[in-house]
Design a protein around this motif. Sequence first.
Motif, PDB file in Angstrom:
ATOM      1  N   PHE A 149       0.897  -1.292   0.162  1.00  0.00           N
ATOM      2  CA  PHE A 149      -0.008  -0.083  -0.052  1.00  0.00           C
ATOM      3  C   PHE A 149       0.825   1.152  -0.049  1.00  0.00           C
ATOM      4  O   PHE A 149       1.792   1.494   0.575  1.00  0.00           O
ATOM      5  N   ALA A 150       0.423   2.177  -0.693  1.00  0.00           N
ATOM      6  CA  ALA A 150       1.015   3.403  -0.778  1.00  0.00           C
ATOM      7  C   ALA A 150       0.294   4.620  -0.700  1.00  0.00           C
ATOM      8  O   ALA A 150      -1.080   4.516  -1.373  1.00  0.00           O
ATOM      9  N   GLY A 151       0.946   5.772  -0.614  1.00  0.00           N
ATOM     10  CA  GLY A 151       0.339   7.131  -0.715  1.00  0.00           C
ATOM     11  C   GLY A 151      -0.638   7.311   0.566  1.00  0.00           C
ATOM     12  O   GLY A 151      -1.202   8.478   0.460  1.00  0.00           O
ATOM     13  N   GLY A 152      -0.217   6.779   1.551  1.00  0.00           N
ATOM     14  CA  GLY A 152      -0.779   7.161   2.832  1.00  0.00           C
ATOM     15  C   GLY A 152      -0.015   7.959   4.067  1.00  0.00           C
ATOM     16  O   GLY A 152       1.047   8.055   3.512  1.00  0.00           O
ATOM     17  N   GLU A 153      -0.572   7.987   5.223  1.00  0.00           N
ATOM     18  CA  GLU A 153       0.436   8.388   6.278  1.00  0.00           C
ATOM     19  C   GLU A 153       0.787   7.377   7.139  1.00  0.00           C
ATOM     20  O   GLU A 153       0.022   6.516   7.364  1.00  0.00           O
ATOM     21  N   ALA A 154       1.617   7.663   8.129  1.00  0.00           N
ATOM     22  CA  ALA A 154       2.283   6.703   9.323  1.00  0.00           C
ATOM     23  C   ALA A 154       1.235   6.996  10.163  1.00  0.00           C
ATOM     24  O   ALA A 154       0.412   7.733  10.625  1.00  0.00           O
ATOM     25  N   ASP A 155       0.885   5.657  10.733  1.00  0.00           N
ATOM     26  CA  ASP A 155       0.064   5.356  11.837  1.00  0.00           C
ATOM     27  C   ASP A 155       0.850   5.618  13.421  1.00  0.00           C
ATOM     28  O   ASP A 155       1.606   4.599  13.714  1.00  0.00           O
ATOM     29  N   GLU A 156       0.909   6.849  13.809  1.00  0.00           N
ATOM     30  CA  GLU A 156       1.702   6.954  14.842  1.00  0.00           C
ATOM     31  C   GLU A 156       0.865   7.477  16.371  1.00  0.00           C
ATOM     32  O   GLU A 156       0.007   8.331  16.175  1.00  0.00           O
ATOM     33  N   GLY A 157       0.970   6.803  17.222  1.00  0.00           N
ATOM     34  CA  GLY A 157       0.557   7.354  18.705  1.00  0.00           C
ATOM     35  C   GLY A 157      -0.641   6.591  18.852  1.00  0.00           C
ATOM     36  O   GLY A 157      -1.097   6.274  20.101  1.00  0.00           O
ATOM     37  N   ALA A 158      -1.398   6.211  17.863  1.00  0.00           N
ATOM     38  CA  ALA A 158      -2.617   5.433  18.172  1.00  0.00           C
ATOM     39  C   ALA A 158      -2.775   3.973  18.870  1.00  0.00           C
ATOM     40  O   ALA A 158      -1.524   3.305  18.502  1.00  0.00           O
ATOM     41  N   VAL A 159      -3.366   3.667  19.907  1.00  0.00           N
ATOM     42  CA  VAL A 159      -3.187   2.502  20.636  1.00  0.00           C
ATOM     43  C   VAL A 159      -4.577   1.773  20.263  1.00  0.00           C
ATOM     44  O   VAL A 159      -5.473   1.974  20.933  1.00  0.00           O
ATOM     45  N   GLY A 160      -4.516   0.718  19.360  1.00  0.00           N
ATOM     46  CA  GLY A 160      -5.798  -0.123  19.278  1.00  0.00           C
ATOM     47  C   GLY A 160      -5.751  -1.442  18.641  1.00  0.00           C
ATOM     48  O   GLY A 160      -4.514  -1.428  17.977  1.00  0.00           O
ATOM     49  N   VAL A 161      -6.409  -2.459  18.842  1.00  0.00           N
ATOM     50  CA  VAL A 161      -6.417  -3.613  18.282  1.00  0.00           C
ATOM     51  C   VAL A 161      -7.856  -3.831  17.833  1.00  0.00           C
ATOM     52  O   VAL A 161      -8.920  -3.509  18.366  1.00  0.00           O
ATOM     53  N   VAL A 162      -8.107  -4.889  16.979  1.00  0.00           N
ATOM     54  CA  VAL A 162      -9.701  -5.468  16.827  1.00  0.00           C
ATOM     55  C   VAL A 162      -9.877  -6.357  17.964  1.00  0.00           C
ATOM     56  O   VAL A 162      -9.054  -7.335  18.234  1.00  0.00           O
ATOM     57  N   ASP A 163     -10.715  -5.630  18.764  1.00  0.00           N
ATOM     58  CA  ASP A 163     -11.234  -6.638  19.942  1.00  0.00           C
ATOM     59  C   ASP A 163     -12.169  -7.863  19.603  1.00  0.00           C
ATOM     60  O   ASP A 163     -11.646  -9.185  20.097  1.00  0.00           O
ATOM     61  N   HIS A 164     -12.974  -7.579  18.889  1.00  0.00           N
ATOM     62  CA  HIS A 164     -13.840  -8.823  18.424  1.00  0.00           C
ATOM     63  C   HIS A 164     -14.490  -8.422  16.999  1.00  0.00           C
ATOM     64  O   HIS A 164     -14.671  -7.347  16.651  1.00  0.00           O
ATOM     65  N   VAL A 165     -14.968  -9.424  16.297  1.00  0.00           N
ATOM     66  CA  VAL A 165     -15.902  -9.496  15.100  1.00  0.00           C
ATOM     67  C   VAL A 165     -16.966 -10.149  15.352  1.00  0.00           C
ATOM     68  O   VAL A 165     -16.950 -11.270  15.630  1.00  0.00           O
ATOM     69  N   ASN A 166     -18.072  -9.319  15.384  1.00  0.00           N
ATOM     70  CA  ASN A 166     -19.406 -10.021  15.473  1.00  0.00           C
ATOM     71  C   ASN A 166     -20.078 -10.319  14.417  1.00  0.00           C
ATOM     72  O   ASN A 166     -20.378  -9.584  13.306  1.00  0.00           O
ATOM     73  N   LEU A 167     -20.336 -11.725  14.072  1.00  0.00           N
ATOM     74  CA  LEU A 167     -20.930 -12.180  12.690  1.00  0.00           C
ATOM     75  C   LEU A 167     -22.257 -12.716  13.003  1.00  0.00           C
ATOM     76  O   LEU A 167     -22.786 -13.412  13.951  1.00  0.00           O
ATOM     77  N   GLY A 168     -23.017 -12.206  12.047  1.00  0.00           N
ATOM     78  CA  GLY A 168     -24.577 -12.734  12.190  1.00  0.00           C
ATOM     79  C   GLY A 168     -24.712 -13.641  11.078  1.00  0.00           C
ATOM     80  O   GLY A 168     -24.201 -13.578   9.892  1.00  0.00           O
ATOM     81  N   TYR A 169     -25.697 -14.861  11.650  1.00  0.00           N
ATOM     82  CA  TYR A 169     -25.792 -15.834  10.658  1.00  0.00           C
ATOM     83  C   TYR A 169     -27.108 -16.085  10.416  1.00  0.00           C
ATOM     84  O   TYR A 169     -28.228 -15.767  11.145  1.00  0.00           O
ATOM     85  N   ARG A 170     -27.882 -16.461   9.188  1.00  0.00           N
ATOM     86  CA  ARG A 170     -29.163 -17.190   8.939  1.00  0.00           C
ATOM     87  C   ARG A 170     -29.096 -18.310   9.590  1.00  0.00           C
ATOM     88  O   ARG A 170     -28.215 -19.092  10.062  1.00  0.00           O
ATOM     89  N   TRP A 171     -30.544 -18.852   9.935  1.00  0.00           N
ATOM     90  CA  TRP A 171     -30.664 -19.771  10.838  1.00  0.00           C
ATOM     91  C   TRP A 171     -30.455 -21.228  10.044  1.00  0.00           C
ATOM     92  O   TRP A 171     -29.840 -21.998  10.851  1.00  0.00           O
ATOM     93  N   GLN A 172     -30.254 -21.330   8.773  1.00  0.00           N
ATOM     94  CA  GLN A 172     -29.597 -22.668   8.284  1.00  0.00           C
ATOM     95  C   GLN A 172     -27.962 -22.602   8.281  1.00  0.00           C
ATOM     96  O   GLN A 172     -27.675 -23.577   7.819  1.00  0.00           O
ATOM     97  N   ASP A 173     -27.659 -21.470   8.634  1.00  0.00           N
ATOM     98  CA  ASP A 173     -25.938 -21.404   8.574  1.00  0.00           C
ATOM     99  C   ASP A 173     -25.403 -21.678   9.947  1.00  0.00           C
ATOM    100  O   ASP A 173     -24.146 -21.618   9.918  1.00  0.00           O
ATOM    101  N   PHE A 174     -26.234 -21.316  10.981  1.00  0.00           N
ATOM    102  CA  PHE A 174     -25.445 -21.091  12.242  1.00  0.00           C
ATOM    103  C   PHE A 174     -24.683 -22.064  12.759  1.00  0.00           C
ATOM    104  O   PHE A 174     -23.507 -22.019  13.251  1.00  0.00           O
TER     105      PHE A 174
END
Length: 592
Positions: free
Chosen positions: A406-431
Motif C-alpha cells: 500500500f502506498a500514498g498514505g500516512e504513518a500511523d503514530e501514537g494510536a493504541v488499538g486492536v481489533v477486540d472482536h468481530v461480531n458475525l450474524g448468520y441465517r438460521w440454516q448457517d449457524f
Amino acid sequence: MRTSVATVCLSGGLVEKLQAAAAAGFDGVEIMDADLQAAYESPEEIRALCARLGLTIEMYQPFRDVEGVDDATFADTLHRAEAKFDTMRRLGTDLVLVCSNAGTATIDDDQVAARQLGEFADLAAAHGIRIAFEALAWGRFVNDYRHAWRLVQAADRPNLGTCLDSFHILSRGHDPAGIEQIPGDRIFFLQLADAPALDMDLLSWSRHHRLFPGEGAFALTDFLGHVLRAGYSGPLSLEVFNDTFRQTDVVRTAAHARRSLTWLADRTAAANGWDADRLADATPPTGFDFVELAGSDLTPFDAMLTQLGFRFRGSHRTKPVRLWTFGDARIILDEQTRDEVPRVAGIGFEVPDAAAVESRARTLGAPEVYRRTHAGEHHLRSVAAPDGTAVYWNDTPAEASWITEFAGGEADEGAVGVVDHVNLGYRWQDFDEAVLFANSVLALTTASAAEVPGPVGLVRSHVMRTDDGAVRLPMNLAPATAPLPDRHIAVRCADVVAVARAARQRGLEFLRIPQNYYDDLAARFALDPGFLDELRELDLFYDRTEGGEFIHFYTPTVGGVFLEMVERRGDYDGYGAANAPIRLAAQRAARG
C-alpha cells in the motif's frame, strides 16, 4: 476410520441423499425405512446405486417394539420382521437396528425381554441378518445401554449385539465409562450425535435438536474414546435428527457432516495419544491481522474511519483496495466487487505457521479462496468459511509483508488499538455449521452462549474465542423470520471517551441512545453524576462486573456493517450483553 451417515440427517429424496453422502466422502450409509418407502426406486436399484457411488449400506433402520410384549403381539412382530428381512436381502445389507420398545411394551420382565430378543435373533439368523439392539433414552422399560447389554448377554445369540448411540446415553447423564466393559465385537454399531444443553423432554430434544459433533454440549471425544478402547472397529456413523438440516442444501450439509467426523476423530485421537486419524495440531490464532469490508462504493467508510481517528495508510498498488489503521487494528476496504451492499468479506488472523493451518483446514474440507495477486505480492494462505467469508492466515508481521503493498498514505503514530472482536450474524440454516467451522478449522472454543431479547425476537449469541481472548468471534443467530443480523467490527482503544469526543467534534453521528437508558444506569450503578452526564452526552454504553468496566459506542450502520469502539477496564471480559437489547432497538429505530 470408516465413516457413515444416516439418511435421516439429510434433506431431499433418497437418491439425492446417497449422491450427497458419496460426494462428501462418506464410506457408507444407514438407510432409513421411511426414506426407502418414499423412494420410487426399488431396493435392488438403491443397492446398485450405492455400489456405483462406492457406498456400503451399513445398516437398515429402525425396527421398533420387539421386546416386553405379550405372545400375540410378539407373533405379529415376527410376521412384520419377515417382510423387513426380505427388504434387507434385496438391499444387500445384513444389519438391522432394533430400538428398545417405547410403544407396545407391557411386560417389565428381563427374562421375557431376553427370550423374545433371542427368538427374534433366531429368525434373523435364518435370513443371514444380525441385530443391533439399542436402548432408546425414552424406552418404556429399557432406556439404559447397560440394561440393553445385559439383555443381549442373557439372550446369548451370536448374531445379536448392541448399538451405542451417544444421544441416548449422554442425554440421560449415564456414565459412558461402562462401555469399556462390553467386548468390542459385540458392539455391532455406533451412532454419534451432539446436542445443546436443553431442559426438555428427551423425545423432543432428540427429534428436533441433535447436532453434528463439535456443535453442542456433549463430551463426544470422551464418549468415542470409551467406545474405541472397548475394541469397536466398525464405522463412525452420524444419526442427527434436526429440523434445520432436513431443510438445508443436501450437498452442503453432507460436507458439513463429514467435516464433523474428521474433527471428532482427530480430537479423540489427540486426547488419547493415538496416531491414527490425527490431523496437524490445531493452532489457535494469536490475534487479528485485519478485517476486510467489500462493496462497490465504500467511501462512507472512508469518512467514518477518518472521524473515528483511523489513519489512511494508502491504496493498493494494483487493486482498488484501501487500508486504514488504528494502531494494530487494520481495516481493508475492497471495491473489487459489484455488490452495492457493504459486507464483512474476510478476516485475517495472525498464526505461527500459516501453511500448517491452511493444510489442516483443507483436510477438514474447507475450500481454497481465489485471491488475485501479482508478482512480488505477499501470498496469504486462505480458505472460505461455509457462508463464503474468506479466512486468511499470516505468519509474517503485517508491516513487513502485505502492508508494504500500500502506498500514498500516512504513518500511523501514537494510536493504541486492536481489533477486540468481530461480531458475525448468520441465517438460521448457517449457524450450526459456522460454529463447527470456528471450532474445527479456526481452533476456537465456546466461551459463552446466551439469548438476547431484540425488537424482532430473541437473538441467540454464541461466543467463540481463543483462551487468552486475543481473538473473539461473537456469532449471532436471529429468529427465522428476521432479517440477517448485521455484522460489526469492534476496535479496542485505551480511552474510548476521548475517542468518542474527538469523533463527535469531527462530525460523526453516533447511534442515538434513549435517555431512559441512562436513568436505568443511574439506578443500577452508583456512578459519579459527572461521569454519567458524560456517557449521556456522548451516547456511550456502560457495563460493570466485579472484575472491571466496559465502555463502548456504535457508529451508524452502512449496508450490513457497523463499527464499535470499546474500552475494557480491569478484568472485564464480556461484551456488554445487558446493553444489546437497547442497541438492537436503537438500530431498528435508526433504519426507520
